[in-house]
Design a protein around this motif. Sequence first.
Motif, short mmCIF file in Angstrom:
data_model
loop_
_atom_site.label_atom_id
_atom_site.label_comp_id
_atom_site.label_asym_id
_atom_site.label_seq_id
_atom_site.Cartn_x
_atom_site.Cartn_y
_atom_site.Cartn_z
N LEU A 62 0.80 -1.22 0.00
CA LEU A 62 0.00 0.00 0.00
C LEU A 62 0.84 1.28 0.00
CD1 LEU A 62 -2.22 -2.09 0.65
CD2 LEU A 62 -3.21 -0.42 2.21
N ALA A 63 2.11 1.17 0.36
CA ALA A 63 2.95 2.36 0.44
C ALA A 63 3.02 3.06 -0.92
CB ALA A 63 4.34 1.98 0.91
N GLY A 64 2.66 4.32 -0.95
CA GLY A 64 2.71 5.11 -2.18
C GLY A 64 1.50 4.98 -3.07
N ALA A 65 0.52 4.15 -2.68
CA ALA A 65 -0.69 3.99 -3.49
C ALA A 65 -1.67 5.12 -3.21
CB ALA A 65 -1.33 2.64 -3.21
N ALA A 100 -3.67 0.78 5.34
CA ALA A 100 -4.05 1.98 4.59
C ALA A 100 -3.91 3.23 5.46
CB ALA A 100 -5.48 1.85 4.08
N GLN A 101 -4.36 3.12 6.69
CA GLN A 101 -4.27 4.27 7.60
C GLN A 101 -2.82 4.58 7.94
OE1 GLN A 101 -8.63 3.82 9.80
NE2 GLN A 101 -6.83 2.92 10.77
N ALA A 102 -2.00 3.55 8.06
CA ALA A 102 -0.59 3.76 8.41
C ALA A 102 0.20 4.37 7.26
CB ALA A 102 0.03 2.43 8.82
N THR A 103 -0.20 4.08 6.03
CA THR A 103 0.55 4.57 4.86
C THR A 103 -0.09 5.78 4.21
OG1 THR A 103 -0.63 2.97 3.47
CG2 THR A 103 1.52 2.30 4.33
N GLY A 104 -1.21 6.25 4.76
CA GLY A 104 -1.85 7.44 4.23
C GLY A 104 -2.69 7.22 2.99
N ALA A 130 -16.63 -7.40 7.90
CA ALA A 130 -15.65 -6.60 7.15
C ALA A 130 -16.23 -5.25 6.76
CB ALA A 130 -15.19 -7.36 5.91
N GLU A 131 -17.49 -5.25 6.35
CA GLU A 131 -18.15 -3.98 6.02
C GLU A 131 -18.20 -3.06 7.23
OE1 GLU A 131 -21.88 -4.01 4.13
OE2 GLU A 131 -21.28 -5.30 2.45
N LEU A 132 -18.57 -3.62 8.38
CA LEU A 132 -18.64 -2.81 9.60
C LEU A 132 -17.29 -2.19 9.93
CD1 LEU A 132 -20.90 -4.94 12.00
CD2 LEU A 132 -21.56 -3.00 10.56
N ALA A 133 -16.23 -2.98 9.79
CA ALA A 133 -14.90 -2.48 10.09
C ALA A 133 -14.52 -1.32 9.17
CB ALA A 133 -13.88 -3.61 9.97
N LEU A 134 -14.85 -1.45 7.89
CA LEU A 134 -14.51 -0.39 6.94
C LEU A 134 -15.33 0.87 7.21
CD1 LEU A 134 -12.95 0.58 4.51
CD2 LEU A 134 -14.64 -0.53 3.03
N LYS A 135 -16.60 0.71 7.48
CA LYS A 135 -17.46 1.87 7.75
C LYS A 135 -17.04 2.59 9.03
CE LYS A 135 -21.54 0.03 5.36
NZ LYS A 135 -22.92 -0.50 5.52
N ALA A 136 -16.45 1.87 9.97
CA ALA A 136 -16.02 2.48 11.23
C ALA A 136 -14.67 3.18 11.11
CB ALA A 136 -15.96 1.40 12.32
N SER A 137 -13.99 3.02 9.99
CA SER A 137 -12.67 3.63 9.81
C SER A 137 -12.81 5.07 9.35
CB SER A 137 -11.87 2.83 8.76
OG SER A 137 -12.37 3.10 7.46
N VAL A 138 -11.67 5.74 9.25
CA VAL A 138 -11.65 7.12 8.77
C VAL A 138 -11.48 7.19 7.26
CG1 VAL A 138 -10.74 7.96 10.96
CG2 VAL A 138 -9.16 7.31 9.13
N LEU A 139 -11.42 6.04 6.61
CA LEU A 139 -11.16 5.99 5.17
C LEU A 139 -12.39 6.40 4.36
CD1 LEU A 139 -9.22 2.61 5.11
CD2 LEU A 139 -8.27 4.92 5.23
N ARG A 140 -12.14 6.85 3.14
CA ARG A 140 -13.21 7.17 2.20
C ARG A 140 -13.56 5.87 1.46
NH1 ARG A 140 -9.27 10.39 0.61
NH2 ARG A 140 -9.58 9.90 -1.60
#
Length: 305
Positions: A62-65, A100-104, A130-140
């Motif tokens: 994920l680094a740089g993606a 993803a959160q660690a690499t920005g 898995a859906e719940l985990a993603l929705k609870a994250s800060v990711l778009r």
Amino acid sequence: MKVAVIGGTGFVGFHLVRHLIAAGHLPRLLVRPGSEGKIERIADCEIVHGHVGDSATLTDCLAGADAVIYLIGILREFPARGITFEALQHQGVVDTIAAAQATGVGRFLLMSANGIRADGTPYQCTKYQAELALKASVLRWTIFRPSVIFGDPQGRMEFCSQLKKDIIDSPLPAPLFFKGLLPTGAGTFELAPVSVEDVAKAFVIALAEPRTESQTYSLCGPQRYTWKAILSTIAAASGKTKLMAPAPALAVQAVAGVFDRYSWFPISRDQIQMLMEGNVCTENDSFARLGLTPTPFGVDQLQYL
């Protein structure tokens, strides 16, 4: 855009990588050692060798993606071989979210499944978690829930080619599953097969359009088909006719309960249960929301069989 793809060598991943490259994106694939031969256009991709269960490998991938797409899904688990729903459909997503959160990497697209729920089979439950985990994250995030997916398998496992192999090509009558003791409604549960090309297009559109963020799309084909009609269509596309006979789901599940731990047995108890539940979209406007017209299911679309 550089897009990290987890599960890019599988059935959906093969077609998605084609569409990503055609759209001008650079796929960065997490590839198990020895699976490089599954990549069609390896020169147009970046490759990171490793496994989804290795957090360091995920971070490297994920680094740089600019975005990450998680596609991994299995229909059966084999715990003795380390293949489990929990590891690949839930924990793998949780670990990829952390990477993803660690690499920005702020953008996350997830392939879930139509019909998932908290109290369902282990397949359905882990997809739901898995859906719940993603929705609870800060990711778009954007989540896609396809029904059964059909299309040229390119040597991979795919819904119609698997049914052809296990049922249509078998000398035994095709099973029309039914609930209870009487064959009322045998083989009449409905599915809405969706083209793998349409699923791939949906992911590419979501990468480019911010309006798809924080949205869940159920991806079903434009029509519903009974199990009997699907088997008849696959048989016709294979140049065959197929004898069919009612089959009590409870009896088949009892046999599967003994043998589904073995990969040579064609179906598991949970797969029979999910088939009997049907797989159609209660709200079938997702393709319209994406500006796509879904491909119909039929003999003309199954020439690869």
